[in-house]
Scaffold this motif. Structure first.
Motif, PDB file in Angstrom:
ATOM      1  N   SER A  37       0.817  -1.217   0.000  1.00 62.12           N
ATOM      2  CA  SER A  37       0.000   0.000   0.000  1.00 62.12           C
ATOM      3  C   SER A  37       0.847   1.262   0.000  1.00 62.12           C
ATOM      4  N   GLU A  38       2.167   1.114  -0.176  1.00 64.04           N
ATOM      5  CA  GLU A  38       3.069   2.259  -0.255  1.00 64.04           C
ATOM      6  C   GLU A  38       3.399   2.570  -1.711  1.00 64.04           C
ATOM      7  N   GLY A  39       3.764   3.801  -1.953  1.00 69.15           N
ATOM      8  CA  GLY A  39       4.229   4.175  -3.284  1.00 69.15           C
ATOM      9  C   GLY A  39       3.101   4.382  -4.270  1.00 69.15           C
ATOM     10  N   ASP A  40       3.409   4.168  -5.533  1.00 69.84           N
ATOM     11  CA  ASP A  40       2.466   4.429  -6.624  1.00 69.84           C
ATOM     12  C   ASP A  40       1.912   3.137  -7.205  1.00 69.84           C
ATOM     13  N   LEU A  41       1.616   2.181  -6.348  1.00 70.23           N
ATOM     14  CA  LEU A  41       1.105   0.906  -6.830  1.00 70.23           C
ATOM     15  C   LEU A  41      -0.401   0.926  -7.039  1.00 70.23           C
ATOM     16  N   GLY A  42      -1.022   2.043  -6.735  1.00 72.50           N
ATOM     17  CA  GLY A  42      -2.456   2.169  -6.966  1.00 72.50           C
ATOM     18  C   GLY A  42      -3.321   1.532  -5.905  1.00 72.50           C
ATOM     19  N   MET A  43      -2.724   1.047  -4.814  1.00 81.02           N
ATOM     20  CA  MET A  43      -3.499   0.427  -3.744  1.00 81.02           C
ATOM     21  C   MET A  43      -3.783   1.442  -2.644  1.00 81.02           C
ATOM     22  N   LYS A  44      -4.952   1.326  -2.070  1.00 79.83           N
ATOM     23  CA  LYS A  44      -5.325   2.215  -0.981  1.00 79.83           C
ATOM     24  C   LYS A  44      -4.519   1.876   0.260  1.00 79.83           C
ATOM     25  N   ARG A  45      -4.005   2.902   0.918  1.00 79.64           N
ATOM     26  CA  ARG A  45      -3.215   2.672   2.129  1.00 79.64           C
ATOM     27  C   ARG A  45      -4.119   2.118   3.222  1.00 79.64           C
ATOM     28  N   ILE A  46      -3.692   1.027   3.837  1.00 82.49           N
ATOM     29  CA  ILE A  46      -4.513   0.356   4.847  1.00 82.49           C
ATOM     30  C   ILE A  46      -4.028   0.648   6.258  1.00 82.49           C
ATOM     31  N   TRP A  47      -3.128   1.589   6.416  1.00 81.27           N
ATOM     32  CA  TRP A  47      -2.629   1.903   7.754  1.00 81.27           C
ATOM     33  C   TRP A  47      -2.517   3.413   7.925  1.00 81.27           C
ATOM     34  N   LYS A  48      -2.527   3.831   9.188  1.00 83.92           N
ATOM     35  CA  LYS A  48      -2.349   5.235   9.557  1.00 83.92           C
ATOM     36  C   LYS A  48      -1.483   5.305  10.810  1.00 83.92           C
ATOM     37  N   GLY A  49      -0.957   6.490  11.074  1.00 81.04           N
ATOM     38  CA  GLY A  49      -0.135   6.696  12.259  1.00 81.04           C
ATOM     39  C   GLY A  49      -0.892   7.442  13.342  1.00 81.04           C
ATOM     40  N   LEU A  50      -0.627   7.092  14.587  1.00 83.51           N
ATOM     41  CA  LEU A  50      -1.180   7.790  15.746  1.00 83.51           C
ATOM     42  C   LEU A  50      -0.027   8.217  16.645  1.00 83.51           C
ATOM     43  N   HIS A  51      -0.115   9.438  17.154  1.00 83.88           N
ATOM     44  CA  HIS A  51       0.956   9.975  17.993  1.00 83.88           C
ATOM     45  C   HIS A  51       0.560   9.875  19.458  1.00 83.88           C
ATOM     46  N   TYR A  52       1.529   9.455  20.287  1.00 87.75           N
ATOM     47  CA  TYR A  52       1.253   9.293  21.713  1.00 87.75           C
ATOM     48  C   TYR A  52       0.803  10.598  22.368  1.00 87.75           C
ATOM     49  N   LYS A  53       1.263  11.735  21.855  1.00 89.26           N
ATOM     50  CA  LYS A  53       0.942  13.012  22.492  1.00 89.26           C
ATOM     51  C   LYS A  53      -0.484  13.477  22.202  1.00 89.26           C
ATOM     52  N   TRP A  54      -1.191  12.753  21.359  1.00 91.22           N
ATOM     53  CA  TRP A  54      -2.624  13.001  21.139  1.00 91.22           C
ATOM     54  C   TRP A  54      -3.374  11.764  21.630  1.00 91.22           C
ATOM     55  N   PRO A  55      -3.525  11.632  22.946  1.00 92.66           N
ATOM     56  CA  PRO A  55      -4.009  10.365  23.520  1.00 92.66           C
ATOM     57  C   PRO A  55      -5.446  10.023  23.179  1.00 92.66           C
ATOM     58  N   PHE A  56      -6.262  11.021  22.871  1.00 91.44           N
ATOM     59  CA  PHE A  56      -7.676  10.729  22.639  1.00 91.44           C
ATOM     60  C   PHE A  56      -7.967  10.377  21.182  1.00 91.44           C
ATOM     61  N   ASP A  57      -6.954  10.481  20.324  1.00 93.17           N
ATOM     62  CA  ASP A  57      -7.150  10.087  18.932  1.00 93.17           C
ATOM     63  C   ASP A  57      -7.359   8.581  18.804  1.00 93.17           C
ATOM     64  N   ILE A  58      -6.692   7.818  19.654  1.00 94.17           N
ATOM     65  CA  ILE A  58      -6.815   6.364  19.546  1.00 94.17           C
ATOM     66  C   ILE A  58      -8.227   5.918  19.914  1.00 94.17           C
ATOM     67  N   TYR A  59      -8.822   6.540  20.939  1.00 99.20           N
ATOM     68  CA  TYR A  59     -10.175   6.141  21.336  1.00 99.20           C
ATOM     69  C   TYR A  59     -11.201   6.568  20.288  1.00 99.20           C
ATOM     70  N   SER A  60     -11.034   7.771  19.752  1.00 98.67           N
ATOM     71  CA  SER A  60     -11.995   8.252  18.761  1.00 98.67           C
ATOM     72  C   SER A  60     -11.944   7.435  17.472  1.00 98.67           C
ATOM     73  N   ASN A  61     -10.792   6.871  17.148  1.00 96.95           N
ATOM     74  CA  ASN A  61     -10.669   6.079  15.923  1.00 96.95           C
ATOM     75  C   ASN A  61     -11.091   4.628  16.102  1.00 96.95           C
ATOM     76  N   LEU A  62     -11.050   4.129  17.331  1.00 85.21           N
ATOM     77  CA  LEU A  62     -11.333   2.710  17.554  1.00 85.21           C
ATOM     78  C   LEU A  62     -12.647   2.445  18.268  1.00 85.21           C
ATOM     79  N   SER A  63     -13.210   3.450  18.948  1.00 83.91           N
ATOM     80  CA  SER A  63     -14.346   3.201  19.838  1.00 83.91           C
ATOM     81  C   SER A  63     -15.634   2.863  19.105  1.00 83.91           C
ATOM     82  N   ASN A  64     -15.699   3.111  17.792  1.00 83.83           N
ATOM     83  CA  ASN A  64     -16.912   2.720  17.067  1.00 83.83           C
ATOM     84  C   ASN A  64     -16.962   1.218  16.808  1.00 83.83           C
ATOM     85  N   CYS A  65     -15.874   0.523  17.192  1.00 85.94           N
ATOM     86  CA  CYS A  65     -15.795  -0.938  17.080  1.00 85.94           C
ATOM     87  C   CYS A  65     -16.015  -1.413  15.649  1.00 85.94           C
TER      88      CYS A  65
END
Length: 446
Positions: free
Chosen positions: A262-290
């Protein structure tokens, strides 16, 4: 350093507090005896015999004198997707094993056959109801003589009554105990590839927190640049290059290949994202919808993050996977060869075999924990009590639901029975009317 710590018996706690890291402290410890023997004005020359490279992720090289295995590190994951509660209706069947229920049904059939087969008549529903009513603690003793004319069968039925009293008491005790216990969540998955194979999942990785440029780009909302900058990139690449046939490692390989593809110009949608420890509530907002979302991190980090995420008022439960060797890497201490006795090698072996190394490793982990999401959220302990997070209501709700269903069934059966009796009376009345009309016709004809 020598003047401060090694001209007298060292205060190791003070040294550890002033050390930049655990490996910095271990370097002091290994080289301490060397510094005892050095005259203050002289320098410690960078000789091979006194080189210590520290803990690192290493591979074996033919020039290495010793590779000392210290520990390992692997990745795990957490998610609330597919977490379900145990079947609440099982609380009604769990008190007895399957063979007990089969035995009860067999006894009911036996009593029914005893009263029907010898007389070659149809099944008497009164016998079935009578046999079951004993289990429900409904007294129908006046029907025993009518249903079982034989004294021997009546004696056997009284044995069944006594057995039913014991079974019912046992059932009620276990049922009450089960009802007051909270529901336990159960997983529909175990390994990371169980989720990946279901397709459509979004995987979240931690952004390297010590890199300032990543902090600035994340704060500006810029997506993490490339998977090659992740700390786990080397392990992902190694997992993708696996050439064996073990099903578990092949599952890891499929995920690693998809992440790299999913990296580069292979035409595939990226299936991953990054989360930063200093934004602690981003992880809950992205995962809490289950939904189809997973967070991956080191196993020790996942263990520390889960209590933080589960401390919520929404009742959302996060659980970790069972993987113990996902993106596994071995941590070693490499000792270079020397022409004479290797002082560093002896010191490292002494620290490891005596347990001193691991004792100080645990001490640093306790006094200097990693700065993860809970740290930046100022979270130190659960705000919700353990009892508040338990689900005591669902089982009672299930019992009430079943009670309402049973009442509804009884009501429907009662209405049908009344209707049948009413219809029977109507039919009888019509038949009598017909006979009356026919009688009048006959009388008129005569």
């Amino acid at each position: 350093m020598q003047n401060t710590y090694f001209l007298k018996p060292p205060d190791w706690i003070k040294i550890s507090n002033k050390s930049e890291s655990f490996q910095d402290f271990i370097a002091y410890t290994i080289l301490s005896e060397t510094l005892f023997n050095v005259t203050p004005p002289l320098k410690v020359y960078n000789k091979d015999v006194y080189q210590y490279f520290g803990l690192d992720r290493k591979q074996y090289y033919i020039t290495s004198h010793q590779i000392i295995l210290v520990g390992s590190k692997s990745y795990s994951f957490l998610s609330c997707y597919g977490i379900k509660k145990e079947n609440s209706y099982q609380v009604f069947t769990d008190p007895f094993h399957t063979y007990v229920w089969l035995s009860i049904i067999t006894i009911v059939l036996v009593f029914t056959l005893i009263t029907t087969v010898p007389k070659h008549r149809s099944v008497d529903m009164d016998i079935v109801i009578l046999t079951f009513s004993v289990l429900l603690e409904i007294s129908l003793t006046e029907r025993i003589k009518k249903g079982f004319p034989s004294k021997i069968i009546r004696h056997l039925f009284w044995v069944w009554i006594f057995s039913s009293i014991v079974l019912t008491s046992y059932y009620k005790d276990i049922f009450t105990t089960e009802v007051i216990l909270p529901f336990k969540p159960s997983l529909t998955w175990d390994h990371i590839y169980d989720l990946f194979d279901q397709k459509g999942f979004q995987f979240y990785f931690p952004v390297p927190a010590h890199v300032e440029t990543y902090f600035e780009s994340y704060s500006n909302g810029t997506p993490f640049r490339s998977i090659y900058d992740l700390e786990s990139y080397i392990d992902i690449k190694l997992a993708a290059s696996y050439g064996g046939n073990l099903p578990r490692l092949l599952g890891y390989k499929r995920l690693a290949e998809a992440l790299l593809a999913s990296e580069g110009d292979l035409g595939m949608k990226r299936i991953w994202k990054g989360l930063h420890y200093k934004w602690p509530f981003d992880i809950y907002s992205n995962l809490s919808n289950c939904g189809r979302s997973v967070y991956l991190d080191e196993r020790e980090n996942i263990r520390d993050i889960i209590p933080f995420l589960n401390d919520n008022k929404d009742g959302t439960v996060f659980m970790s996977g069972a993987d113990k060797d996902f993106l596994l890497e071995w941590n070693t201490i490499e000792i270079d060869p020397t022409p004479r006795g290797n002082f560093v090698l002896k010191r490292v072996k002494f620290l490891l075999t005596s347990g001193i190394y691991h004792w100080w490793e645990a001490w640093f982990a306790k006094t200097r924990p990693k700065k993860l999401f809970p740290y930046y959220a100022n979270w130190t302990k659960p705000k919700l009590g353990a009892l508040e997070r338990l689900d005591f209501v669902s089982k009672f709700t299930t019992i009430l639901r079943i009670w309402v269903i049973c009442c509804g069934i009884c009501g429907v059966v009662g209405i049908i029975e009344i209707g049948m009796n009413y219809c029977a009376l109507c039919i009888m009345e019509k038949v009598l009317n017909i006979f009356g009309v026919m009688r009048n016709l006959v009388l008129e004809f005569i």
